[in-house]
Design a protein around this motif. Structure first.
Motif, PDB file in Angstrom:
ATOM      1  N   LEU A 189       0.831  -1.212   0.000  1.00  0.00           N
ATOM      2  CA  LEU A 189       0.000   0.000   0.000  1.00  0.00           C
ATOM      3  C   LEU A 189       0.866   1.264   0.000  1.00  0.00           C
ATOM      4  CD1 LEU A 189      -2.737  -1.208   2.503  1.00  0.00           C
ATOM      5  CD2 LEU A 189      -3.118  -0.617   0.096  1.00  0.00           C
ATOM      6  N   ASP A 190       1.991   1.194   0.691  1.00  0.00           N
ATOM      7  CA  ASP A 190       2.883   2.357   0.736  1.00  0.00           C
ATOM      8  C   ASP A 190       3.457   2.644  -0.658  1.00  0.00           C
ATOM      9  OD1 ASP A 190       4.304   4.373   2.248  1.00  0.00           O
ATOM     10  OD2 ASP A 190       6.104   3.186   1.805  1.00  0.00           O
ATOM     11  N   VAL A 191       3.833   1.587  -1.377  1.00  0.00           N
ATOM     12  CA  VAL A 191       4.352   1.773  -2.747  1.00  0.00           C
ATOM     13  C   VAL A 191       3.245   2.314  -3.646  1.00  0.00           C
ATOM     14  CG1 VAL A 191       5.330   0.594  -4.762  1.00  0.00           C
ATOM     15  CG2 VAL A 191       6.141   0.004  -2.470  1.00  0.00           C
ATOM     16  N   LEU A 192       2.045   1.775  -3.511  1.00  0.00           N
ATOM     17  CA  LEU A 192       0.911   2.275  -4.308  1.00  0.00           C
ATOM     18  C   LEU A 192       0.669   3.758  -4.027  1.00  0.00           C
ATOM     19  CD1 LEU A 192      -1.709  -0.602  -3.950  1.00  0.00           C
ATOM     20  CD2 LEU A 192      -0.545   0.076  -6.060  1.00  0.00           C
ATOM     21  N   ARG A 193       0.762   4.120  -2.759  1.00  0.00           N
ATOM     22  CA  ARG A 193       0.521   5.509  -2.367  1.00  0.00           C
ATOM     23  C   ARG A 193       1.554   6.436  -2.999  1.00  0.00           C
ATOM     24  NH1 ARG A 193       2.461   8.933   1.599  1.00  0.00           N
ATOM     25  NH2 ARG A 193       3.879   7.374   2.470  1.00  0.00           N
ATOM     26  N   ARG A 194       2.810   5.996  -3.003  1.00  0.00           N
ATOM     27  CA  ARG A 194       3.868   6.872  -3.489  1.00  0.00           C
ATOM     28  C   ARG A 194       4.040   6.824  -5.000  1.00  0.00           C
ATOM     29  NH1 ARG A 194       8.383   5.158  -1.858  1.00  0.00           N
ATOM     30  NH2 ARG A 194       7.734   3.334  -0.695  1.00  0.00           N
ATOM     31  N   GLN A 195       3.796   5.650  -5.608  1.00  0.00           N
ATOM     32  CA  GLN A 195       4.111   5.496  -7.033  1.00  0.00           C
ATOM     33  C   GLN A 195       2.895   5.263  -7.923  1.00  0.00           C
ATOM     34  OE1 GLN A 195       7.010   2.375  -7.255  1.00  0.00           O
ATOM     35  NE2 GLN A 195       8.415   3.383  -5.854  1.00  0.00           N
ATOM     36  N   GLY A 196       1.752   4.950  -7.322  1.00  0.00           N
ATOM     37  CA  GLY A 196       0.555   4.726  -8.137  1.00  0.00           C
ATOM     38  C   GLY A 196       0.416   3.312  -8.658  1.00  0.00           C
ATOM     39  N   ASN A 197       1.503   2.530  -8.658  1.00  0.00           N
ATOM     40  CA  ASN A 197       1.372   1.104  -8.993  1.00  0.00           C
ATOM     41  C   ASN A 197       2.468   0.327  -8.275  1.00  0.00           C
ATOM     42  OD1 ASN A 197       3.777   1.078 -10.745  1.00  0.00           O
ATOM     43  ND2 ASN A 197       2.494   2.342 -12.083  1.00  0.00           N
ATOM     44  N   ALA A 198       2.298  -0.991  -8.219  1.00  0.00           N
ATOM     45  CA  ALA A 198       3.239  -1.816  -7.457  1.00  0.00           C
ATOM     46  C   ALA A 198       3.257  -3.228  -8.030  1.00  0.00           C
ATOM     47  CB  ALA A 198       2.817  -1.846  -5.982  1.00  0.00           C
ATOM     48  N   GLU A 199       4.299  -3.968  -7.698  1.00  0.00           N
ATOM     49  CA  GLU A 199       4.373  -5.380  -8.092  1.00  0.00           C
ATOM     50  C   GLU A 199       3.141  -6.094  -7.530  1.00  0.00           C
ATOM     51  OE1 GLU A 199       7.520  -7.465  -6.093  1.00  0.00           O
ATOM     52  OE2 GLU A 199       7.304  -9.263  -7.320  1.00  0.00           O
ATOM     53  N   PRO A 200       2.469  -6.944  -8.319  1.00  0.00           N
ATOM     54  CA  PRO A 200       1.277  -7.625  -7.783  1.00  0.00           C
ATOM     55  C   PRO A 200       1.604  -8.423  -6.523  1.00  0.00           C
ATOM     56  CG  PRO A 200       1.539  -8.073 -10.136  1.00  0.00           C
ATOM     57  CD  PRO A 200       2.766  -7.339  -9.702  1.00  0.00           C
ATOM     58  N   LEU A 201       0.681  -8.427  -5.573  1.00  0.00           N
ATOM     59  CA  LEU A 201       0.907  -9.188  -4.336  1.00  0.00           C
ATOM     60  C   LEU A 201       1.069 -10.671  -4.627  1.00  0.00           C
ATOM     61  CD1 LEU A 201      -1.447  -7.535  -1.705  1.00  0.00           C
ATOM     62  CD2 LEU A 201       1.028  -7.857  -1.496  1.00  0.00           C
ATOM     63  N   SER A 202       0.394 -11.173  -5.662  1.00  0.00           N
ATOM     64  CA  SER A 202       0.506 -12.614  -5.957  1.00  0.00           C
ATOM     65  C   SER A 202       1.959 -12.989  -6.231  1.00  0.00           C
ATOM     66  CB  SER A 202      -0.378 -12.996  -7.146  1.00  0.00           C
ATOM     67  OG  SER A 202       0.005 -12.275  -8.299  1.00  0.00           O
ATOM     68  N   SER A 203       2.765 -12.076  -6.747  1.00  0.00           N
ATOM     69  CA  SER A 203       4.168 -12.447  -6.963  1.00  0.00           C
ATOM     70  C   SER A 203       5.046 -12.091  -5.759  1.00  0.00           C
ATOM     71  CB  SER A 203       4.700 -11.882  -8.284  1.00  0.00           C
ATOM     72  OG  SER A 203       4.761 -10.491  -8.235  1.00  0.00           O
ATOM     73  N   SER A 204       4.835 -10.936  -5.116  1.00  0.00           N
ATOM     74  CA  SER A 204       5.699 -10.620  -3.960  1.00  0.00           C
ATOM     75  C   SER A 204       5.424 -11.566  -2.785  1.00  0.00           C
ATOM     76  CB  SER A 204       5.539  -9.156  -3.534  1.00  0.00           C
ATOM     77  OG  SER A 204       4.197  -8.832  -3.295  1.00  0.00           O
ATOM     78  N   LEU A 205       4.176 -12.058  -2.679  1.00  0.00           N
ATOM     79  CA  LEU A 205       3.834 -12.977  -1.587  1.00  0.00           C
ATOM     80  C   LEU A 205       4.650 -14.258  -1.618  1.00  0.00           C
ATOM     81  CD1 LEU A 205      -0.009 -13.396  -1.081  1.00  0.00           C
ATOM     82  CD2 LEU A 205       1.743 -13.242   0.698  1.00  0.00           C
ATOM     83  N   ARG A 206       4.947 -14.732  -2.824  1.00  0.00           N
ATOM     84  CA  ARG A 206       5.646 -16.013  -2.948  1.00  0.00           C
ATOM     85  C   ARG A 206       7.037 -15.995  -2.343  1.00  0.00           C
ATOM     86  NH1 ARG A 206       2.047 -19.253  -5.499  1.00  0.00           N
ATOM     87  NH2 ARG A 206       0.555 -17.871  -6.497  1.00  0.00           N
ATOM     88  N   ARG A 207       7.580 -14.801  -2.156  1.00  0.00           N
ATOM     89  CA  ARG A 207       8.914 -14.714  -1.533  1.00  0.00           C
ATOM     90  C   ARG A 207       8.846 -15.046  -0.043  1.00  0.00           C
ATOM     91  NH1 ARG A 207       9.629 -10.519  -5.418  1.00  0.00           N
ATOM     92  NH2 ARG A 207       8.997  -8.847  -4.010  1.00  0.00           N
ATOM     93  N   ILE A 208       7.682 -14.836   0.575  1.00  0.00           N
ATOM     94  CA  ILE A 208       7.607 -15.155   2.010  1.00  0.00           C
ATOM     95  C   ILE A 208       6.712 -16.362   2.286  1.00  0.00           C
ATOM     96  CG2 ILE A 208       8.098 -12.792   2.800  1.00  0.00           C
ATOM     97  CD1 ILE A 208       5.031 -12.591   3.421  1.00  0.00           C
ATOM     98  N   CYS A 209       5.942 -16.788   1.283  1.00  0.00           N
ATOM     99  CA  CYS A 209       5.029 -17.922   1.475  1.00  0.00           C
ATOM    100  C   CYS A 209       4.920 -18.635   0.129  1.00  0.00           C
ATOM    101  CB  CYS A 209       3.664 -17.379   1.928  1.00  0.00           C
ATOM    102  SG  CYS A 209       2.429 -18.642   2.226  1.00  0.00           S
ATOM    103  N   PRO A 210       5.594 -19.783  -0.017  1.00  0.00           N
ATOM    104  CA  PRO A 210       5.692 -20.432  -1.326  1.00  0.00           C
ATOM    105  C   PRO A 210       4.337 -20.805  -1.948  1.00  0.00           C
ATOM    106  CG  PRO A 210       7.197 -21.450   0.245  1.00  0.00           C
ATOM    107  CD  PRO A 210       6.357 -20.490   1.024  1.00  0.00           C
ATOM    108  N   VAL A 211       3.393 -21.288  -1.126  1.00  0.00           N
ATOM    109  CA  VAL A 211       2.088 -21.667  -1.690  1.00  0.00           C
ATOM    110  C   VAL A 211       0.983 -20.938  -0.915  1.00  0.00           C
ATOM    111  CG1 VAL A 211       0.681 -23.585  -2.544  1.00  0.00           C
ATOM    112  CG2 VAL A 211       3.107 -23.960  -2.072  1.00  0.00           C
ATOM    113  N   PRO A 212       0.787 -19.641  -1.198  1.00  0.00           N
ATOM    114  CA  PRO A 212      -0.179 -18.866  -0.413  1.00  0.00           C
ATOM    115  C   PRO A 212      -1.608 -19.393  -0.524  1.00  0.00           C
ATOM    116  CG  PRO A 212       0.702 -17.543  -2.246  1.00  0.00           C
ATOM    117  CD  PRO A 212       1.492 -18.806  -2.187  1.00  0.00           C
ATOM    118  N   GLU A 213      -1.966 -19.985  -1.681  1.00  0.00           N
ATOM    119  CA  GLU A 213      -3.344 -20.492  -1.847  1.00  0.00           C
ATOM    120  C   GLU A 213      -3.639 -21.574  -0.804  1.00  0.00           C
ATOM    121  OE1 GLU A 213      -1.300 -19.936  -4.397  1.00  0.00           O
ATOM    122  OE2 GLU A 213      -2.395 -18.367  -5.491  1.00  0.00           O
ATOM    123  N   GLN A 214      -2.640 -22.439  -0.560  1.00  0.00           N
ATOM    124  CA  GLN A 214      -2.831 -23.507   0.419  1.00  0.00           C
ATOM    125  C   GLN A 214      -2.973 -22.908   1.829  1.00  0.00           C
ATOM    126  OE1 GLN A 214      -3.557 -26.565  -0.075  1.00  0.00           O
ATOM    127  NE2 GLN A 214      -3.616 -27.000   2.148  1.00  0.00           N
TER     128      GLN A 214
END
Ligand SMILES: [Zn+2]
Length: 227
Positions: free
Chosen positions: A189-214
């Motif tokens: 949200l902070d990146v969105l606020r400052r830049q108007g767009n951001a890397e999708p959460l579906s891809s950044s999430l995988r760095r901290i949680c390999p299978v977020p859907e599960q």
């Protein structure tokens, strides 16, 4: 909040007082900076007056009990003072508070957060009807969450009740399970606020949680009734 109504309202109404407090709750939870941009809230006593107003000013809108409108100059909420006005206002005003700080938010996240904040205070954002709906889909209809699919939605009219429920589930899972997930959402949200767009959460999430859907499915099951 600037309240307008076509019927008498007490100076201090519990619901309206709670809505004012909600600004601090929303911004603190999401680690967003303070904002004093007014949110204009228009309340209609009857469905007829609300429908008349909609027909005249927003004929393109689908029939709904409440809605949030953002223009270049102001943030406004329109709602009927009906049985579900508390939930409706918490939802739409949450959009207002969010947009007063972050102008551009992906549709699914905007709705997921509004569905989280529409839950009365003290319930940890657990939206019971959504838990029930998703568990039923999961157990009987083979539904599986898919964040990338939600991220591709860009028209509010394309969002189904299931999409609202799943968006809520992702927001709740990120905010209420693991501090690292919450931090990732706050950074997003902070990146969105400052830049108007951001890397999708579906891809950044995988760095901290390999299978977020599960992990999301497990979270929903844990929120469900004890078997
Ligand atoms: Zn909404």
């Amino acid at each position: 909040l600037v309240i307008y109504s076509n019927f008498p309202l007490p100076q201090h109404h519990r619901l309206l007082d709670d809505l004012r407090v909600q600004r601090g709750d929303v911004l603190a939870k999401l680690a967003l900076p303070a904002s004093d941009e007014p949110i204009h809230v228009y309340l209609f006593e009857s469905e007829e007056r609300f429908d008349e107003f909609l027909e005249e000013h927003h004929p393109e809108f689908p029939a709904r009990r409440a809605f949030f409108v953002e223009s270049d100059t102001r943030l406004a909420v329109y709602a009927q003072w009906g049985e579900r006005v508390a939930e409706d206002l918490r939802h739409e005003v949450a959009h207002g508070y969010l947009h007063s700080v972050v102008r551009s938010i992906p549709l699914w996240l905007d709705e997921g957060l509004a569905e989280y904040f529409e839950v009365p205070r003290g319930q940890g954002g657990v939206n019971r009807p959504h838990v029930q709906l998703l568990l039923e889909r999961l157990l009987k209809q083979g539904w599986r969450p898919n964040l990338a699919r939600l991220e591709a939605l860009d028209a509010a009219g394309d969002m189904t009740q299931d999409d609202y429920a799943e968006s809520w589930a992702w927001a709740h899972w990120m905010l209420e399970t693991d501090p690292a997930r919450k931090q990732l959402l706050q950074q997003h949200l902070d990146v969105l606020r400052r830049q108007g767009n951001a890397e999708p959460l579906s891809s950044s999430l995988r760095r901290i949680c390999p299978v977020p859907e599960q992990a999301l499915v497990e979270h929903l099951v844990a929120l469900g009734p004890r078997l």
